[in-house]
Design a protein around this motif. Structure first.
Motif, PDB file in Angstrom:
ATOM      1  N   LEU A 266       0.820  -1.205   0.176  1.00  0.00           N
ATOM      2  CA  LEU A 266      -0.047  -0.197  -0.020  1.00  0.00           C
ATOM      3  C   LEU A 266       1.003   1.270  -0.111  1.00  0.00           C
ATOM      4  N   GLU A 267       2.142   1.214   0.418  1.00  0.00           N
ATOM      5  CA  GLU A 267       2.972   2.500   0.417  1.00  0.00           C
ATOM      6  C   GLU A 267       3.962   2.288  -1.012  1.00  0.00           C
ATOM      7  N   ARG A 268       4.117   3.365  -1.068  1.00  0.00           N
ATOM      8  CA  ARG A 268       5.094   3.418  -2.425  1.00  0.00           C
ATOM      9  C   ARG A 268       6.598   3.855  -1.939  1.00  0.00           C
ATOM     10  N   ARG A 269       6.723   4.674  -0.815  1.00  0.00           N
ATOM     11  CA  ARG A 269       8.006   5.099  -0.730  1.00  0.00           C
ATOM     12  C   ARG A 269       8.889   4.162  -0.111  1.00  0.00           C
ATOM     13  N   PRO A 270      10.012   3.862  -0.359  1.00  0.00           N
ATOM     14  CA  PRO A 270      10.863   2.703   0.200  1.00  0.00           C
ATOM     15  C   PRO A 270      11.017   2.673   1.456  1.00  0.00           C
ATOM     16  N   HIS A 271      11.539   3.920   1.941  1.00  0.00           N
ATOM     17  CA  HIS A 271      11.874   3.923   3.508  1.00  0.00           C
ATOM     18  C   HIS A 271      10.466   3.682   4.168  1.00  0.00           C
ATOM     19  N   VAL A 272       9.443   3.901   3.877  1.00  0.00           N
ATOM     20  CA  VAL A 272       8.219   3.719   4.410  1.00  0.00           C
ATOM     21  C   VAL A 272       7.761   2.244   4.458  1.00  0.00           C
ATOM     22  N   ARG A 273       8.094   1.711   3.350  1.00  0.00           N
ATOM     23  CA  ARG A 273       8.043   0.381   2.919  1.00  0.00           C
ATOM     24  C   ARG A 273       8.562  -0.521   4.127  1.00  0.00           C
ATOM     25  N   LYS A 274       9.803  -0.083   4.351  1.00  0.00           N
ATOM     26  CA  LYS A 274      10.661  -0.809   5.299  1.00  0.00           C
ATOM     27  C   LYS A 274      10.119  -0.648   6.626  1.00  0.00           C
ATOM     28  N   PHE A 275       9.742   0.663   7.018  1.00  0.00           N
ATOM     29  CA  PHE A 275       8.907   0.916   8.484  1.00  0.00           C
ATOM     30  C   PHE A 275       7.797  -0.234   8.566  1.00  0.00           C
ATOM     31  N   VAL A 276       6.812  -0.108   7.529  1.00  0.00           N
ATOM     32  CA  VAL A 276       5.677  -1.082   7.498  1.00  0.00           C
ATOM     33  C   VAL A 276       5.933  -2.505   7.979  1.00  0.00           C
ATOM     34  N   ASN A 277       6.914  -2.738   7.132  1.00  0.00           N
ATOM     35  CA  ASN A 277       7.514  -4.289   7.206  1.00  0.00           C
ATOM     36  C   ASN A 277       7.950  -4.659   8.477  1.00  0.00           C
ATOM     37  N   GLY A 278       8.855  -3.588   9.073  1.00  0.00           N
ATOM     38  CA  GLY A 278       9.331  -3.989  10.289  1.00  0.00           C
ATOM     39  C   GLY A 278       8.390  -3.810  11.551  1.00  0.00           C
ATOM     40  N   VAL A 279       7.654  -2.991  11.541  1.00  0.00           N
ATOM     41  CA  VAL A 279       6.535  -2.813  12.534  1.00  0.00           C
ATOM     42  C   VAL A 279       5.646  -4.156  12.677  1.00  0.00           C
ATOM     43  N   LEU A 280       5.174  -4.505  11.233  1.00  0.00           N
ATOM     44  CA  LEU A 280       4.096  -5.566  11.289  1.00  0.00           C
ATOM     45  C   LEU A 280       4.968  -6.816  11.596  1.00  0.00           C
TER      46      LEU A 280
ATOM     47  N   ASN B 232       7.438  -7.393  13.612  1.00  0.00           N
ATOM     48  CA  ASN B 232       7.577  -7.527  15.065  1.00  0.00           C
ATOM     49  C   ASN B 232       6.369  -7.626  15.804  1.00  0.00           C
ATOM     50  N   LEU B 233       5.376  -7.063  15.333  1.00  0.00           N
ATOM     51  CA  LEU B 233       3.842  -7.433  15.905  1.00  0.00           C
ATOM     52  C   LEU B 233       3.569  -8.784  15.704  1.00  0.00           C
TER      53      LEU B 233
END
Length: 180
Positions: free
Chosen positions: A138-152, A154-155
């Motif tokens: 759902l995200e296009r920006r690479p750094h945001v994609r990494k953030f979403v990936n990491g948070v989820l 870890n969840l």
């Protein structure tokens, strides 16, 4: 006259092109219109409009579903995602804040993607890898994609290890009830 001509279906170039088209169609790379009208993309757009403009979810969702070319099942998933995320917003934010303490600094698009992924993992019991992958897409920006990936991711790890602190254990009773 001794050389035989190959039929067009047996040509190496044609076979390679056909294989590439099949691969792209199966992986969703060539069908960009389909990606933009997926149930998760529609849910993401509706949640963004609600957060950004204060729009009513029902009206925005109805409009988006009429414009989108979704099957009945996909329309049902989009509806379930929108209403489920809105209904469980406080609990999702509480769970996500355990992993990303500065959740209030995250932009609306990223927060919507995180909420959709968390809702799928915690409430719909979607396979973790699928929920994470779809939320990241759902995200296009690479750094945001990494953030979403990491948070989820870890969840999922903390949920599986029993390390997510329930609201009842960390908050006063009235505040815990407000989160639920």
């Amino acid at each position: 006259s001794g050389a035989r001509s190959m039929p067009w279906t047996a040509s190496p170039t044609w076979s390679a092109m056909l294989l590439l088209l099949c691969f792209r169609a199966c992986s969703g790379l060539a069908v960009s219109a389909r990606r933009s009208t997926s149930s998760r993309n529609i849910a993401h757009e509706v949640l963004l409009r609600c957060a950004r403009d204060g729009a009513f979810a029902g009206r925005v969702l109805d409009s988006a579903l009429q414009k989108g070319d979704l099957s009945t099942v996909d329309a049902g998933l989009a509806t379930q995602l929108v209403y489920g995320v809105l209904r469980n917003e406080r609990l999702l934010d509480y769970s996500l804040a355990q992993l990303a303490p500065r959740l209030d600094k995250v932009d609306n698009s990223t927060l919507a993607a995180l909420r959709i992924g968390a809702f799928e993992m915690l409430e719909l019991r979607t396979a973790d890898h699928a929920a994470v992958d779809q939320a990241v897409s759902l995200e296009r920006r690479p750094h945001v994609r990494k953030f979403v990936n990491g948070v989820l991711r870890n969840l999922a790890r903390r949920r599986d290890a029993g390390q997510l602190v329930p609201p009842e254990a960390a908050l006063p009773p009235l505040a815990a009830l407000a989160v639920r």
